[in-house]
Design an enzyme around this catalytic site. Sequence first.
Site, PDB file in Angstrom:
ATOM      1  N   SER A  17      39.504  30.347  35.917  1.00  0.00           N
ATOM      2  CA  SER A  17      38.944  31.312  35.425  1.00  0.00           C
ATOM      3  C   SER A  17      37.651  30.635  35.412  1.00  0.00           C
ATOM      4  O   SER A  17      37.473  28.736  35.220  1.00  0.00           O
ATOM      5  CB  SER A  17      39.052  31.050  34.343  1.00  0.00           C
ATOM      6  N   LYS A  18      36.318  30.361  35.711  1.00  0.00           N
ATOM      7  CA  LYS A  18      34.718  29.736  35.229  1.00  0.00           C
ATOM      8  C   LYS A  18      34.207  29.496  34.208  1.00  0.00           C
ATOM      9  O   LYS A  18      33.344  29.803  33.839  1.00  0.00           O
ATOM     10  CB  LYS A  18      33.701  30.435  36.309  1.00  0.00           C
ATOM     11  N   THR A  64      42.179  37.330  29.470  1.00  0.00           N
ATOM     12  CA  THR A  64      41.414  38.171  30.463  1.00  0.00           C
ATOM     13  C   THR A  64      43.522  38.537  31.063  1.00  0.00           C
ATOM     14  O   THR A  64      44.365  38.357  29.984  1.00  0.00           O
ATOM     15  CB  THR A  64      41.156  36.825  31.869  1.00  0.00           C
ATOM     16  N   LYS A  68      45.092  41.925  28.005  1.00  0.00           N
ATOM     17  CA  LYS A  68      43.861  42.816  27.359  1.00  0.00           C
ATOM     18  C   LYS A  68      44.203  43.855  26.937  1.00  0.00           C
ATOM     19  O   LYS A  68      43.703  44.116  25.719  1.00  0.00           O
ATOM     20  CB  LYS A  68      43.084  43.686  28.953  1.00  0.00           C
ATOM     21  N   ASP A 104      33.658  44.466  28.276  1.00  0.00           N
ATOM     22  CA  ASP A 104      33.613  44.466  29.749  1.00  0.00           C
ATOM     23  C   ASP A 104      32.605  45.283  29.952  1.00  0.00           C
ATOM     24  O   ASP A 104      31.353  44.979  31.670  1.00  0.00           O
ATOM     25  CB  ASP A 104      34.298  44.789  30.369  1.00  0.00           C
ATOM     26  N   GLY A 131      43.213  51.367  37.005  1.00  0.00           N
ATOM     27  CA  GLY A 131      44.102  50.672  35.747  1.00  0.00           C
ATOM     28  C   GLY A 131      43.189  49.984  34.997  1.00  0.00           C
ATOM     29  O   GLY A 131      42.030  50.333  34.338  1.00  0.00           O
ATOM     30  N   TYR A 229      34.963  38.417  41.649  1.00  0.00           N
ATOM     31  CA  TYR A 229      34.410  38.085  42.246  1.00  0.00           C
ATOM     32  C   TYR A 229      34.852  36.387  42.867  1.00  0.00           C
ATOM     33  O   TYR A 229      35.911  36.335  41.856  1.00  0.00           O
ATOM     34  CB  TYR A 229      33.277  37.113  41.151  1.00  0.00           C
TER      35      TYR A 229
HETATM   36  P1  ATR Z   1      43.600  45.884  36.427  1.00  0.00           P
HETATM   37  O1  ATR Z   1      43.299  45.963  35.018  1.00  0.00           O
HETATM   38  O2  ATR Z   1      43.081  44.699  37.118  1.00  0.00           O
HETATM   39  O3  ATR Z   1      43.436  47.085  36.632  1.00  0.00           O
HETATM   40  P2  ATR Z   1      45.599  46.988  36.790  1.00  0.00           P
HETATM   41  O4  ATR Z   1      45.997  47.917  35.750  1.00  0.00           O
HETATM   42  O5  ATR Z   1      47.590  46.708  37.704  1.00  0.00           O
HETATM   43  O6  ATR Z   1      44.740  45.658  37.119  1.00  0.00           O
HETATM   44  O7  ATR Z   1      45.434  47.878  38.335  1.00  0.00           O
HETATM   45  C1  ATR Z   1      45.595  48.130  39.313  1.00  0.00           C
HETATM   46  C2  ATR Z   1      44.297  49.080  40.090  1.00  0.00           C
HETATM   47  O8  ATR Z   1      44.080  48.381  41.462  1.00  0.00           O
HETATM   48  C3  ATR Z   1      45.946  50.298  39.961  1.00  0.00           C
HETATM   49  O9  ATR Z   1      43.894  51.157  40.004  1.00  0.00           O
HETATM   50  C4  ATR Z   1      46.155  50.221  41.513  1.00  0.00           C
HETATM   51  O10 ATR Z   1      46.213  51.503  41.758  1.00  0.00           O
HETATM   52  P3  ATR Z   1      47.729  52.042  41.436  1.00  0.00           P
HETATM   53  O11 ATR Z   1      47.565  52.497  40.016  1.00  0.00           O
HETATM   54  O12 ATR Z   1      48.026  52.923  42.555  1.00  0.00           O
HETATM   55  O13 ATR Z   1      48.524  51.427  41.335  1.00  0.00           O
HETATM   56  C5  ATR Z   1      44.707  50.051  42.318  1.00  0.00           C
HETATM   57  N1  ATR Z   1      45.446  49.507  43.523  1.00  0.00           N
HETATM   58  C6  ATR Z   1      45.930  47.535  43.556  1.00  0.00           C
HETATM   59  N2  ATR Z   1      46.834  47.681  45.062  1.00  0.00           N
HETATM   60  C7  ATR Z   1      45.899  49.011  45.400  1.00  0.00           C
HETATM   61  C8  ATR Z   1      45.639  48.857  47.151  1.00  0.00           C
HETATM   62  N3  ATR Z   1      46.567  47.851  47.868  1.00  0.00           N
HETATM   63  N4  ATR Z   1      45.544  49.934  47.870  1.00  0.00           N
HETATM   64  C9  ATR Z   1      45.090  50.983  46.330  1.00  0.00           C
HETATM   65  N5  ATR Z   1      45.075  50.697  45.307  1.00  0.00           N
HETATM   66  C10 ATR Z   1      45.555  49.688  44.360  1.00  0.00           C
END
Ligand code: ATR
Length: 282
Positions: A17-18, A64, A68, A104, A131, A229
């Site tokens: 984290s920055k 983070t 969240k 955000d 997500g 980033y």
């Molecule tokens: P965040 O809070 O960062 O959004 P998250 O709730 O775990 O983290 O969601 C991650 C997102 O990245 C989801 O939309 C996930 O898709 P799924 O709902 O199908 O799991 C997506 N994601 C992660 N890895 C992926 C991959 N290899 N290909 C496509 N989508 C991916």
Amino acid sequence: MDKKLKLAVIGKPIGHSKSPEIHQDFANQFDAKIEFRKDKVTPDTLETWLDEFFKDGGKGVSITLPLKEAALNHADEISDRARLASACNVIYLKDEKLFADCTDGFGLIKDLEENLKVSLKDKKILILGAGGAARGIIPSIIEKNPEKLKIANRTESKALLLKEDLEGKIDLKGKSLTFQAGGLTDDFLLTDSYDLVINSTSISTQAGESLGLPKALFKGAKLAYDLFYAAEKTVFMQESLADGAEKVSDGWGMLVEQGAESFRLWTNLIPDTSRLLEKPID
Ligand code: ATR
């Protein structure tokens, strides 16, 4: 401000984290004294950590992953933007109450409109992923009156649920928005062209991994924006540039701008972000 302001960022992983450097830069602009902790906290230890931090004179904390959503349960008051996002990235003490907010979406819009000079009004926008990161930004995007917003996710049902949830919370009457959700399939992706493609998936946290998007997706795109980033261009940025996006950006500007908004909530001071935007911290 004579006393040192106690601030922190929490999550897991947290080492990268920055936030401490970003907030130190903001504080220096006002000769404000801050003490900024960076603590590893999980959903299991969140309640105890928050209790102790605020009992110990803490003022504000950046939240983070993966906290969240869970952190919302520990606030006395939840802002509209955090309620719409079903998530918060900041909790702070004001008038002896704990407030949860989500900065955000504000950070993303500020980076797009003011730093990158991309307006969202009447534009066609594609969001990849459904997500927590997508939740945090979609209400702010809808507020800017795009013509079309599509959410495409690997797990299609999650995209459909997210759209349904937001339609229940946001008043879309009076907006001429076409709002769609679907799978990460060529059929769904290639039925439109897009002015802006935003990657909100967590793929860029896995170095070298590709979403395997169809090349035609980026034809005519003014900007491909990765919420993640890193010092190097992400695979998403490299591929979208190669496939015809006019411009690419990572999420550094969003991170700085959401931080500035959090700093304002904590201090009532609005920092200048220009130096940090020019010169990312190594
Ligand atoms: P965040 O809070 O960062 O959004 P998250 O709730 O775990 O983290 O969601 C991650 C997102 O990245 C989801 O939309 C996930 O898709 P799924 O709902 O199908 O799991 C997506 N994601 C992660 N890895 C992926 C991959 N290899 N290909 C496509 N989508 C991916």
